[in-house]
Design an enzyme around this catalytic site. Structure first.
Site, PDB file in Angstrom:
ATOM      1  N   GLU A 455       0.832  -1.194   0.000  1.00 56.34           N
ATOM      2  CA  GLU A 455       0.000   0.000   0.000  1.00 56.34           C
ATOM      3  C   GLU A 455       0.873   1.252   0.000  1.00 56.34           C
ATOM      4  OE1 GLU A 455      -4.095  -1.464   2.236  1.00 56.34           O
ATOM      5  OE2 GLU A 455      -2.733  -0.115   3.305  1.00 56.34           O
ATOM      6  N   CYS A 456       0.690   2.098  -0.993  1.00 52.45           N
ATOM      7  CA  CYS A 456       1.323   3.407  -1.086  1.00 52.45           C
ATOM      8  C   CYS A 456       2.849   3.305  -1.059  1.00 52.45           C
ATOM      9  CB  CYS A 456       0.803   4.327   0.016  1.00 52.45           C
ATOM     10  SG  CYS A 456       0.988   6.086  -0.380  1.00 52.45           S
ATOM     11  N   ALA A 457       3.478   3.428   0.087  1.00 48.30           N
ATOM     12  CA  ALA A 457       4.933   3.284   0.142  1.00 48.30           C
ATOM     13  C   ALA A 457       5.356   1.932  -0.402  1.00 48.30           C
ATOM     14  CB  ALA A 457       5.434   3.451   1.576  1.00 48.30           C
ATOM     15  N   SER A 549      -0.982  -0.837  -4.601  1.00 46.57           N
ATOM     16  CA  SER A 549      -1.910   0.262  -4.831  1.00 46.57           C
ATOM     17  C   SER A 549      -1.563   1.434  -3.929  1.00 46.57           C
ATOM     18  CB  SER A 549      -3.339  -0.212  -4.541  1.00 46.57           C
ATOM     19  OG  SER A 549      -4.238   0.863  -4.438  1.00 46.57           O
TER      20      SER A 549
END
Length: 577
Positions: A455-457, A549
């Protein structure tokens, strides 16, 4: 069950000093002998890190948007177990929440007011006193009467200019019948450094964060009536505490695919006491803190085990995780640290310290199956965004969670699943790129079918490059720091089956980043939603068993996804190990 008494720290608007007051209040009440449970309204990952430093246990989030309003009170009871008082820091202004043009009621979804109403807890309003005089009475009257479901219990005046200014403001509060619980002078030196997404996480700010929290504690202790605040707190709404084991059990019962899995779900005997269970020591700078993760993993009384039979609920999830064996010691020596030293500092998400996995005697297939698949979870300064409930759910689903620091560690021995949460990898890109053995291992394992939840990072870490620094190259895209902040809740739909989601499942998530993907090749998107203008958005990517994502989700709102992920990891472990 009657809830632990709580107060909610709110404000008329952002920037009023809620985090300083809430953090200092948590620390001061703890120093006065209270066992304080810290909470934050909304999806914020950074403020709970400072709460955790002050409380000596991880801060937790209460977000009706991400987990559903019906789970807020049970999650509160879960996180406050064993404590005698809770402090809940609000988000933005008291009545600010998710913007919905069709909403007609006074309480916005996800607002501090909604959470205070759900908990039945009184609100302490922090007012930035700069520029206020007698008219403060009108402002307070409006906040006190706007919604009858929210009870304003008192006021803390912040950034008061002088003794005369304090007298005028107290008179204004008296006109509307609100007690002044504290009055703080202007102390700009206490401001914690920030960057593009808000405050710098406590784990990155290190000893300076611990010093700032200590200063906040001293300030609040000197200028706030702690006895009055504690007396104002009220027991919260009755509810059965959220239980990760029960959540996984319910997820398995409602999913035929999970029922047919060959991995076990760990249950545990005995009551859980989050605040009373002492676990490992965690260091931030020079300050040693107790790590009350709220998971049974901190209990040193014995090892947990997972049944390999279908859908059986057996065992005891108390799992002792330590750095044992010569291989861990050798890896630690290469990293320039002791084998028994934590490799990550305090984590806002309650991920705790990096812990090794047994080497040698635990490598046979029967032992691995009995103990459950190893889920490696990235932590350390670059990966600080996460929820304590995530690790608890993974453990409840039968996994052995091992936290490691991608800045310096190797992939933990026996890894069968990898969790790469959010954080600030753009601030550590060079150091992440320098750990080439880990990048190579992640790329090779991903190619072999390792389940990865990024997620993200985590998404950025899996790209070819981040701001010109080589990353894992699992996701065929480059990433760079962007010109604008992307922020907001999303009503997303899973576009295809993955190790976590089923095509068509609807999920509420949150975006919070200032990076972007460039030079991306065509790939299967993970999520779909419509933006505020109605335009179709396709986001994230699916590569084999990798789900990457920008969208952050809360595991407590989606326990089936966690159970599926552990099942996929168990399948990978049987094939690869």
């Amino acid at each position: 069950m009657a809830g632990v008494p709580a107060v909610v720290v709110a404000a008329p608007a952002s920037g009023s000093g809620k985090t300083t007051l809430a953090t200092g209040l948590i620390g001061a009440l703890r120093r006065a002998g209270h066992r304080v449970a810290p909470f934050k309204v909304g999806p914020d990952y950074i403020d709970p890190g400072y709460h955790g430093l002050a409380a000596g246990r991880p801060g937790r989030n209460l977000d009706p948007v991400l987990v559903g309003a019906d789970r807020v009170v049970p999650l509160y009871h879960h996180g406050a177990a064993g404590c005698d008082l809770a402090v809940v820091e609000g988000v933005m202004g008291l009545f600010d929440g998710r913007i919905d043009e069709h909403e007609t009621g006074p309480v916005a979804e996800g607002s501090t007011a909604q959470v205070a109403s759900l908990l039945g807890a009184p609100v302490v309003l922090v007012v930035d006193a700069r520029g206020h005089s007698q008219s403060l009475a009108a402002l307070l009257h409006g906040f006190a009467t706007f919604d009858s479901g929210v009870r304003l219990g008192g006021v803390i005046l912040n950034r008061v200019g002088s003794e005369r200014h304090d007298q005028v403001l107290r008179a204004a509060c008296a006109r509307v019948g609100l007690p002044v619980l504290g009055s703080l002078p202007r102390m700009d030196a206490l401001e914690v450094p920030s960057r593009h997404l808000g405050l710098i996480p406590a784990v990155e700010h290190g000893a300076a964060a611990a010093a700032a929290v200590a200063a906040m504690t001293e300030l609040v202790a000197a200028h706030v009536d702690l006895g009055a605040v504690a007396a104002l707190a009220r027991p919260t709404t009755d509810a059965v505490a959220w239980d990760p084991v029960a959540a996984v059990r319910e997820a398995v019962a409602g999913d035929a695919a999970l029922q047919s899995g060959s991995y076990g779900v760990v249950s545990r005997s005995g009551s859980r006491d989050v605040c009373a269970n002492d676990a490992t020591a965690v260091r931030v700078g020079s300050s040693a803190l107790e790590d009350h993760t709220g998971t049974a993993e901190g209990d040193e009384s014995g090892r947990g085990h997972a049944a390999s039979t279908r859908s059986r609920l057996l065992g005891d999830s108390r799992e002792r995780q330590g750095n044992e064996g010569g291989a861990d010691a050798a890896r630690a020596a290469r990293a320039g640290r002791r084998a028994d030293a934590p490799t990550s500092e305090w984590s806002a998400g309650g991920y705790g310290t990096s812990t090794g996995v047994e080497d040698g005697s635990g490598n046979d297939e029967a032992t691995r199956t009995r103990r459950g698949p190893v889920i490696a979870m990235a932590g350390g300064p670059a990966f600080t965004f996460g929820y304590a409930e995530h690790r608890e759910l993974l453990t409840a689903a039968g996994a052995r969670v091992v936290v490691f620091d991608p800045l310096r560690d190797e992939l933990p021995t026996g890894t069968a699943g990898l969790v790469l949460p959010g954080g600030f990898p753009e601030e550590h890109a060079a150091d992440l790129a320098a750990n080439t053995p880990l990048l190579t291992a992640v790329r090779e394992h991903a190619g072999a079918g390792l389940p990865i939840h990024a997620e993200c990072a985590g998404l950025l870490y899996l790209t070819r490059s981040l701001d010109g620094h080589a990353m894992a190259g699992v996701v065929d895209a480059d990433a760079e720091f962007g010109p604008r902040l992307t922020l907001g809740y999303r009503d997303a739909v899973a576009l295809a089956d993955s190790a976590l989601w089923r095509a068509g499942e609807r999920v509420r998530g949150h975006e919070f980043h200032r990076t972007r993907l460039v030079a991306a090749t065509t790939a299967a998107p993970a999520w779909g939603w419509h933006d505020g203008a109605g335009a179709r958005v396709r986001e994230g990517t699916l590569v084999g068993q990798v789900h990457a994502s920008y969208l952050h989700t809360h595991p407590a709102g989606n326990p089936s996804a966690t159970a599926r992920f552990v099942g996929a990891a168990a399948d990978y472990a049987r094939v690869r190990h």
